[in-house]
Write a protein that holds these residues in place. Structure first.
Motif, PDB file in Angstrom:
ATOM      1  N   ASP A  82      46.501  17.825  52.996  1.00 32.13           N
ATOM      2  CA  ASP A  82      47.568  17.488  53.963  1.00 32.13           C
ATOM      3  C   ASP A  82      47.107  17.747  55.395  1.00 32.13           C
ATOM      4  O   ASP A  82      47.349  16.944  56.288  1.00 32.13           O
ATOM      5  N   LEU A  83      46.469  18.901  55.606  1.00 36.40           N
ATOM      6  CA  LEU A  83      46.067  19.288  56.957  1.00 36.40           C
ATOM      7  C   LEU A  83      45.042  18.300  57.509  1.00 36.40           C
ATOM      8  O   LEU A  83      45.085  17.930  58.680  1.00 36.40           O
ATOM      9  N   GLN A  84      44.116  17.872  56.654  1.00 36.86           N
ATOM     10  CA  GLN A  84      43.118  16.921  57.119  1.00 36.86           C
ATOM     11  C   GLN A  84      43.773  15.588  57.489  1.00 36.86           C
ATOM     12  O   GLN A  84      43.472  15.007  58.525  1.00 36.86           O
ATOM     13  N   ARG A  85      44.689  15.151  56.654  1.00 37.84           N
ATOM     14  CA  ARG A  85      45.402  13.895  56.909  1.00 37.84           C
ATOM     15  C   ARG A  85      46.193  13.970  58.229  1.00 37.84           C
ATOM     16  O   ARG A  85      46.177  13.055  59.030  1.00 37.84           O
ATOM     17  N   ASP A  86      46.915  15.092  58.412  1.00 32.42           N
ATOM     18  CA  ASP A  86      47.815  15.203  59.572  1.00 32.42           C
ATOM     19  C   ASP A  86      47.093  15.575  60.862  1.00 32.42           C
ATOM     20  O   ASP A  86      47.478  15.131  61.938  1.00 32.42           O
ATOM     21  N   LEU A  87      46.075  16.431  60.771  1.00 29.90           N
ATOM     22  CA  LEU A  87      45.448  16.963  61.984  1.00 29.90           C
ATOM     23  C   LEU A  87      44.068  16.383  62.252  1.00 29.90           C
ATOM     24  O   LEU A  87      43.482  16.627  63.305  1.00 29.90           O
ATOM     25  N   GLY A  88      43.516  15.658  61.290  1.00 30.30           N
ATOM     26  CA  GLY A  88      42.187  15.078  61.472  1.00 30.30           C
ATOM     27  C   GLY A  88      41.071  16.107  61.513  1.00 30.30           C
ATOM     28  O   GLY A  88      39.978  15.816  61.997  1.00 30.30           O
ATOM     29  N   VAL A  89      41.338  17.293  61.005  1.00 29.83           N
ATOM     30  CA  VAL A  89      40.318  18.350  61.024  1.00 29.83           C
ATOM     31  C   VAL A  89      39.248  18.045  59.969  1.00 29.83           C
ATOM     32  O   VAL A  89      39.530  17.485  58.919  1.00 29.83           O
ATOM     33  N   ALA A  90      37.990  18.377  60.310  1.00 35.72           N
ATOM     34  CA  ALA A  90      36.892  18.200  59.357  1.00 35.72           C
ATOM     35  C   ALA A  90      36.648  19.515  58.632  1.00 35.72           C
ATOM     36  O   ALA A  90      36.892  20.589  59.180  1.00 35.72           O
ATOM     37  N   PHE A  91      36.167  19.422  57.389  1.00 34.76           N
ATOM     38  CA  PHE A  91      35.864  20.626  56.624  1.00 34.76           C
ATOM     39  C   PHE A  91      34.419  20.627  56.156  1.00 34.76           C
ATOM     40  O   PHE A  91      33.912  19.600  55.687  1.00 34.76           O
ATOM     41  N   LEU A  92      33.765  21.779  56.299  1.00 34.14           N
ATOM     42  CA  LEU A  92      32.542  22.030  55.539  1.00 34.14           C
ATOM     43  C   LEU A  92      32.990  22.935  54.407  1.00 34.14           C
ATOM     44  O   LEU A  92      33.328  24.098  54.628  1.00 34.14           O
ATOM     45  N   PHE A  93      33.048  22.379  53.197  1.00 32.46           N
ATOM     46  CA  PHE A  93      33.691  23.059  52.079  1.00 32.46           C
ATOM     47  C   PHE A  93      32.616  23.600  51.129  1.00 32.46           C
ATOM     48  O   PHE A  93      31.961  22.845  50.419  1.00 32.46           O
ATOM     49  N   ILE A  94      32.449  24.929  51.160  1.00 28.45           N
ATOM     50  CA  ILE A  94      31.392  25.568  50.383  1.00 28.45           C
ATOM     51  C   ILE A  94      31.977  26.098  49.082  1.00 28.45           C
ATOM     52  O   ILE A  94      32.962  26.833  49.102  1.00 28.45           O
ATOM     53  N   SER A  95      31.394  25.717  47.944  1.00 28.46           N
ATOM     54  CA  SER A  95      31.949  26.170  46.676  1.00 28.46           C
ATOM     55  C   SER A  95      30.900  26.128  45.580  1.00 28.46           C
ATOM     56  O   SER A  95      29.977  25.327  45.618  1.00 28.46           O
ATOM     57  N   HIS A  96      31.056  27.016  44.604  1.00 28.86           N
ATOM     58  CA  HIS A  96      30.182  26.951  43.437  1.00 28.86           C
ATOM     59  C   HIS A  96      30.815  26.064  42.372  1.00 28.86           C
ATOM     60  O   HIS A  96      30.201  25.769  41.363  1.00 28.86           O
ATOM     61  N   ASP A  97      32.067  25.645  42.600  1.00 26.05           N
ATOM     62  CA  ASP A  97      32.827  24.950  41.562  1.00 26.05           C
ATOM     63  C   ASP A  97      32.739  23.444  41.766  1.00 26.05           C
ATOM     64  O   ASP A  97      33.349  22.865  42.668  1.00 26.05           O
ATOM     65  N   LEU A  98      31.981  22.780  40.892  1.00 28.35           N
ATOM     66  CA  LEU A  98      31.735  21.350  41.062  1.00 28.35           C
ATOM     67  C   LEU A  98      32.996  20.510  40.942  1.00 28.35           C
ATOM     68  O   LEU A  98      33.133  19.503  41.636  1.00 28.35           O
ATOM     69  N   SER A  99      33.916  20.899  40.075  1.00 28.60           N
ATOM     70  CA  SER A  99      35.099  20.048  39.922  1.00 28.60           C
ATOM     71  C   SER A  99      35.971  20.126  41.171  1.00 28.60           C
ATOM     72  O   SER A  99      36.572  19.126  41.571  1.00 28.60           O
ATOM     73  N   VAL A 100      36.005  21.296  41.799  1.00 31.11           N
ATOM     74  CA  VAL A 100      36.761  21.419  43.041  1.00 31.11           C
ATOM     75  C   VAL A 100      36.103  20.585  44.142  1.00 31.11           C
ATOM     76  O   VAL A 100      36.778  19.870  44.889  1.00 31.11           O
ATOM     77  N   VAL A 101      34.778  20.631  44.211  1.00 32.02           N
ATOM     78  CA  VAL A 101      34.069  19.855  45.240  1.00 32.02           C
ATOM     79  C   VAL A 101      34.227  18.358  45.000  1.00 32.02           C
ATOM     80  O   VAL A 101      34.450  17.588  45.932  1.00 32.02           O
ATOM     81  N   GLU A 102      34.163  17.954  43.751  1.00 31.16           N
ATOM     82  CA  GLU A 102      34.344  16.520  43.487  1.00 31.16           C
ATOM     83  C   GLU A 102      35.727  16.068  43.930  1.00 31.16           C
ATOM     84  O   GLU A 102      35.919  14.961  44.419  1.00 31.16           O
ATOM     85  N   HIS A 103      36.693  16.967  43.771  1.00 27.22           N
ATOM     86  CA  HIS A 103      38.051  16.610  44.157  1.00 27.22           C
ATOM     87  C   HIS A 103      38.192  16.458  45.670  1.00 27.22           C
ATOM     88  O   HIS A 103      38.791  15.507  46.159  1.00 27.22           O
ATOM     89  N   ILE A 104      37.614  17.383  46.430  1.00 24.55           N
ATOM     90  CA  ILE A 104      37.952  17.474  47.854  1.00 24.55           C
ATOM     91  C   ILE A 104      36.964  16.763  48.767  1.00 24.55           C
ATOM     92  O   ILE A 104      37.315  16.354  49.867  1.00 24.55           O
TER      93      ILE A 104
END
Lengths: 338, 313
Positions: free
Chosen positions: A206-228
């Protein structure tokens, strides 16, 4: 140390990227020796984009995230945000740029004073940057709380009164206080239960959609990364071994490490199948003495002689946005495309 | 944790799944009689190979623990002694429970290290735990658990602290041991782990069993709204090129034991809850392939819902 000349340029043709990291190196001097935690990493993040960074413990992904914020001093390399060079700038000179660059941690309050109220925590970044009068800052705090789905009365309470998911909402609100262009999220949902994790991932969306903020999303969880993620970088022992748009990576992972990582993820959608996977043998080599040549060759089922002494650099194989650091990766054959 | 009943057969893995605070780890401690006061296990029985563990004194229980039932925890260093070598620890475990010569114990320890696929066991035998990686340490802990050929292995989040490629290796190892006839109780928060490695699944919420089914059935047709929520909340494989999908949220949080809602503990977070759900705790309904504790289960089982495998027993 490697100096890979290749730069990941996913948003080529769309103007300057928001963040451009070039050949970044981070070293730790320890009693046991020097560790190159990040060893020549280049990447970009576009405006409003999410770059997912995956890899196992010790691959350097968290160090990379902290080095981008200069919470850890890089040994060499360049970091440009919005065209401005962050490397070599003093703390004071860095401050105005730092507004655009914020971080969300796995444990949002690990380093904060537990006696502060949520309102004080959220107002502090505004205060430090001299933004607004007292009453304006108070209004901004209420705004931020609403933004992350918390009631206004949360401002007068203390973090420990909240559940893990709510605390992460507060951590996100604090990161958003200065309206940053990029937020580095380091394992933001790893400590949360699955049901709460979904709430936080939806909130980030939601925040990315509304505010246009970019994320560098660090995770060990592949399913979470595939989602986001819109694009993904895969790290192994301090280097990026593969980077591609999300769909391309999952359609056709090219690096043997990426494939092993994908195979190892338990898959809920194929529960009945007992997959015959080629489990990676052996452990991660010591970071003090990483293998020569390709760092993955000690665990790679495909390694040949060349891999033992020549480090592969990132190169495009087929698709120009899909880069892989493997001597053996080949462009898709006609049968693959059919 | 209240009124919990379950069984594990030889060569079977029963997974106990739930989120933090649901009581799944307490269940493990109860199985091993490892409660510290004021905690205490009450109930009809914990039967292991026909013997009721709840009737045993501390000495007899200690003997069962390790000999017939063994435990593996999330963090291997809670089990390992940092000042002893790997070999000394396994030898000690063997000699704690059996009268064997030091030499024989050493031979058995080496065999165990081989059985859990530790490379170069002779060299590892003389090393201290801190020399090993997390995955190797967990293998050593499993070797110690196997020291006296237990009938049941209780593994409490055995791979949660490990990387995904190492996790896969450890889960494969546990599967291999199960094939040898051991029963496994696998306690985890990760439904993905369950899907590949358990025959049956017990879902816990706020200290109670809410659903127990064969694993394939549970994933094909989850019945309890909480189970459905848990499965739906997980990120799924995405379709090509589509928008980022919304994840299904379970609103709110797990209730604390101090403020347990009346009736079904899940009712305040359940989209299907009716007023009845907030009055009395729903009983466990028996199905052909398991049990579920939900007042609305009759509605799901109506013909219009077409759940092929599920019928009330």
């Amino acid at each position: 140390m490697s100096a890979s000349p290749d730069t990941v340029r996913p948003d080529a043709g769309q103007g300057d990227p928001l963040l451009a990291v070039e050949d970044l190196v981070v070293r730790y001097d320890t009693p046991q020796g020097v560790v190159h935690a990040v060893d020549g990493v280049s990447l970009t993040v576009g405006r409003g984009e999410t770059l997912g960074l995956v890899g196992e413990s010790g691959c350097g992904k968290s160090t990379l995230g902290r080095a981008i914020l200069r919470l850890i001093e890089p040994a060499s390399g360049r970091i440009r945000l919005d065209g401005e060079d962050l490397s070599g700038k003093s703390r004071a000179a860095l401050r105005p740029i730092r507004r655009k660059l914020q971080m969300v941690f796995q444990d949002p309050f690990g380093s904060l004073d537990p006696r502060w109220t949520v309102g004080q925590l959220l107002a502090e970044p505004l205060h430090v940057h001299g933004i607004g009068r007292r009453s304006e800052r108070r209004d901004r705090v209420i705004d931020l709380l609403a933004r992350v789905g918390l009631p206004a009365d949360a401002a007068s309470r203390h973090p420990h009164e909240f559940s893990g998911g709510q605390r992460q909402r507060i951590g996100i609100a604090r990161a958003l206080a200065l309206s940053p262009a990029l937020v580095v999220c380091d394992e933001p949902v790893s400590a949360l239960d699955v049901s709460v994790q979904a709430q936080i991932l939806n909130l980030l969306d939601d925040l990315q959609r509304d505010l246009g903020v970019a994320f560098l999303f660090i995770s060990h969880d592949l399913s979470v990364v595939e989602h986001i993620a819109d694009r993904v970088g895969v790290m192994y022992l301090g280097r990026i071994v593969e980077t591609a748009p999300r769909a391309a990576l999952w359609r056709r992972p090219l690096h043997p490490y990426t494939r092993a990582l994908f195979d190892a993820v338990p898959d809920l959608d194929r529960p009945a199948e007992r997959r015959t996977r080629a489990a990676l043998t052996g452990d991660l080599p010591s970071a003090f003495a990483p293998p020569a040549g390709c760092r993955f060759h000690t665990r790679c089922p495909l390694a040949v002689e060349r891999c033992r002494h020549e480090a592969p650099s990132l190169r495009a194989v087929g698709d120009p946005d899909h880069l892989v650091a493997c001597h053996l990766a080949e462009p898709p054959s006609k049968t693959d495309l059919a | 944790m209240r009124n919990l009943s379950f069984q594990v057969a030889r060569g079977e893995t029963l997974a106990i799944v739930g989120e933090s605070g649901c009581g799944k780890s307490i269940t493990a401690l109860a199985l091993l009689g490892l409660f510290q006061p004021p905690g205490r296990a009450e109930g009809k029985a914990i039967r292991l190979e026909g013997r009721n563990l709840l009737g045993l004194g501390p000495e007899a229980l200690r003997d069962v623990r390790g000999r017939r039932i063994a435990m593996v925890f999330q963090e291997p260093m809670t089990t390992l002694n940092p000042v002893l070598t790997i070999g000394e620890q396994i030898v000690e475990t063997i000699r704690d429970h059996e009268t064997v010569s030091r030499r024989e114990a050493r031979d058995r320890a080496l065999t165990l290290l081989e059985r859990v696929h530790i490379p170069d066991p002779v060299r590892r035998f003389g090393e201290h735990p801190h020399r090993l990686s997390g995955g190797m340490r967990q293998r050593v802990v499993i070797a110690m658990a196997l020291a006296c050929n237990p009938a049941v292995l209780v593994a409490d989040e055995p791979t949660t602290a490990l990387d995904v490629t190492i996790q896969a290796q450890i889960l494969d190892l546990i599967d291999e041991l199960k094939q040898g006839g051991m029963g496994v109780v696998l306690i985890t928060h990760d439904l993905g782990v369950v899907a590949g490695h358990a025959e049956r699944v017990l879902v816990m919420y706020a200290g109670r069993k809410v659903e127990e089914r064969a694993a394939t059935d549970l994933f094909a047709t989850p019945l309890h709204p909480y189970t459905r929520g848990l499965i739906a909340a997980r990120p799924r494989r995405r379709v090509e090129g589509g928008e980022r999908p919304r994840l299904v949220e379970i609103p709110g949080t797990v209730p604390s034991l101090a403020a347990m809602p009346p009736g079904c503990a899940f009712a305040p977070r359940c989209a299907l809850a009716t007023e009845d759900c907030t009055v009395a705790e729903p009983p466990l309904t028996s199905l052909e392939d398991g049990q579920v504790a939900c007042l609305r289960v009759g509605d799901f089982l109506a013909p219009s819902h077409s759940l092929p495998h599920v019928r009330l027993a």
